[in-house]
Design an enzyme around this catalytic site. Structure first.
Site, mmCIF file in Angstrom:
data_model
loop_
_atom_site.group_PDB
_atom_site.id
_atom_site.type_symbol
_atom_site.label_atom_id
_atom_site.label_comp_id
_atom_site.label_asym_id
_atom_site.label_seq_id
_atom_site.Cartn_x
_atom_site.Cartn_y
_atom_site.Cartn_z
ATOM 1 N N ASN A 48 0.871 -1.176 0.000
ATOM 2 C CA ASN A 48 0.000 0.000 0.000
ATOM 3 C C ASN A 48 0.906 1.224 0.000
ATOM 4 O OD1 ASN A 48 -1.892 1.949 0.355
ATOM 5 N ND2 ASN A 48 -2.609 1.270 2.361
ATOM 6 N N LYS A 65 0.103 4.178 -0.430
ATOM 7 C CA LYS A 65 -0.582 5.373 0.100
ATOM 8 C C LYS A 65 -0.256 6.584 -0.787
ATOM 9 C CE LYS A 65 -0.649 3.232 4.590
ATOM 10 N NZ LYS A 65 -0.782 3.365 6.033
ATOM 11 N N HIS A 78 -10.135 1.375 3.825
ATOM 12 C CA HIS A 78 -8.907 1.520 4.613
ATOM 13 C C HIS A 78 -9.180 2.493 5.765
ATOM 14 C CE1 HIS A 78 -4.868 2.644 5.816
ATOM 15 N NE2 HIS A 78 -4.477 1.500 5.283
ATOM 16 N N GLU A 90 -7.612 4.863 6.928
ATOM 17 C CA GLU A 90 -7.354 6.278 6.625
ATOM 18 C C GLU A 90 -8.533 6.885 5.856
ATOM 19 O OE1 GLU A 90 -3.426 5.583 4.999
ATOM 20 O OE2 GLU A 90 -2.820 4.996 7.024
ATOM 21 N N GLU A 107 -6.800 -4.867 9.792
ATOM 22 C CA GLU A 107 -5.771 -3.866 10.094
ATOM 23 C C GLU A 107 -6.161 -3.094 11.351
ATOM 24 O OE1 GLU A 107 -3.208 -2.732 6.516
ATOM 25 O OE2 GLU A 107 -4.960 -1.463 6.473
ATOM 26 N N GLY A 156 1.287 1.930 10.942
ATOM 27 C CA GLY A 156 2.310 2.976 10.938
ATOM 28 C C GLY A 156 2.912 3.286 12.297
ATOM 29 N N SER A 216 2.050 -2.437 10.511
ATOM 30 C CA SER A 216 3.468 -2.515 10.879
ATOM 31 C C SER A 216 4.119 -3.856 10.544
ATOM 32 C CB SER A 216 3.665 -2.171 12.356
ATOM 33 O OG SER A 216 3.292 -0.825 12.592
HETATM 34 P P1 PGA Z 1 1.853 0.060 7.791
HETATM 35 O O1 PGA Z 1 0.495 0.377 7.002
HETATM 36 O O2 PGA Z 1 2.404 -1.225 7.236
HETATM 37 O O3 PGA Z 1 2.719 1.248 7.537
HETATM 38 O O4 PGA Z 1 1.487 -0.090 9.222
HETATM 39 C C1 PGA Z 1 -0.402 -0.641 6.682
HETATM 40 C C2 PGA Z 1 -1.606 -0.066 5.988
HETATM 41 O O5 PGA Z 1 -2.027 1.040 6.343
HETATM 42 O O6 PGA Z 1 -2.170 -0.675 5.081
#
Ligand code: PGA
Length: 249
Positions: free
Chosen positions: A11, A13, A96, A98, A168, A174, A212
């Site tokens: 991803n 982003k 997601h 976000e 998730e 993150g 993560s």
């Molecule tokens: P991350 O993000 O691996 O940076 O924790 C995962 C995601 O948001 O899909």
């Protein structure tokens, strides 16, 4: 030997301009993705889907990170399923955290998106996950149940077969705080049970873990029976880390 397909999904982003994406793709194309049981997907920007698909190797697909549920019309700033289909993009992340948190996407909006994507025969990866405060107040199951059951309302069991889920936990995204193996195992089982108890095919639905994931913890998490792959944010921006995660699936 377990021949179940697993998914290694980057991803990106909102990172990488067009030149950076092309550089990434030219480097990753030199890697060997020989494991026929692992599907590699990169959730990129719409710009990359339109401009840089030609630089993808045959082993890798692009996915959209979002989509709108209408076909066309006065929806400034939105992109439709038919638009990404016209660039041969078949995968879409939906819901997601976000999108849910920053862009206020409700479970009802996510349901409309999921219905549209499944009706268009595209492949959705539906993301669900609880926040830290929801976990601390023992609401994980309640939250996942409402995210999941609202999202799949109006979707037939045949269409469910085409959906992939990504668990998730918001507190793990993150942050460097990966959920522990026991938690991931239990929650993935819980998600399957939510589906089964409510009359859906949940037994074989692929459930990816995200939050993560990195080159150091991938092996341990991949060894959990209930984990069918990863959705990887930060670590996917580094080709060596992403490739190492792939090699652990
Ligand atoms: P991350 O993000 O691996 O940076 O924790 C995962 C995601 O948001 O899909």
């Amino acid at each position: 030997m377990n021949n179940k397909i697993k998914y290694c999904v980057a991803n990106w982003k909102m990172n990488f301009d067009s030149t950076q994406s092309r550089e990434y793709l030219s480097l990753i194309n030199k890697k060997k993705f020989q494991n026929q049981n692992v599907k590699v997907i990169i959730a990129s920007s719409f710009i990359d889907i339109a401009v840089n698909s030609k630089y993808l190797s045959n082993d890798i697909d692009f996915a959209a990170q979002n989509i709108f549920y209408e076909d066309h019309g006065a929806f400034t700033g939105e992109v439709s399923c038919s638009m990404i289909k016209s660039f041969d993009c078949k995968w879409i992340l939906i819901g997601h955290s976000e999108r849910r948190i920053i862009f206020h996407e409700s479970n009802e909006i996510i349901n409309k998106k999921l219905q549209k994507v499944t009706n268009e025969n595209l492949n959705p990866i539906l993301c669900i996950g609880e926040t830290e405060s929801e976990r601390e107040s023992s609401k994980t199951e309640e939250v996942l149940k409402s995210q999941l059951l609202t999202a799949i309302q109006g979707i037939s069991n045949d269409q469910i077969d085409n959906i992939k889920l990504a668990y998730e936990p918001v507190w793990a995204i993150g942050t460097g705080n990966t959920a522990d193996v026991n938690t991931i195992d239990k929650v993935h089982e819980m998600i399957r049970n939510i589906l089964l108890k409510n009359g859906y095919n949940g037994k074989n639905i692929p459930i990816l873990y995200g939050g993560s994931v990195n080159q150091n913890n991938a092996k341990e998490i991949a060894s959990i029976k209930n984990v069918d792959g990863f959705l990887i944010g930060g670590a996917s921006l580094d080709i060596e880390k992403f490739y190492s995660i792939y090699n652990n699936l």
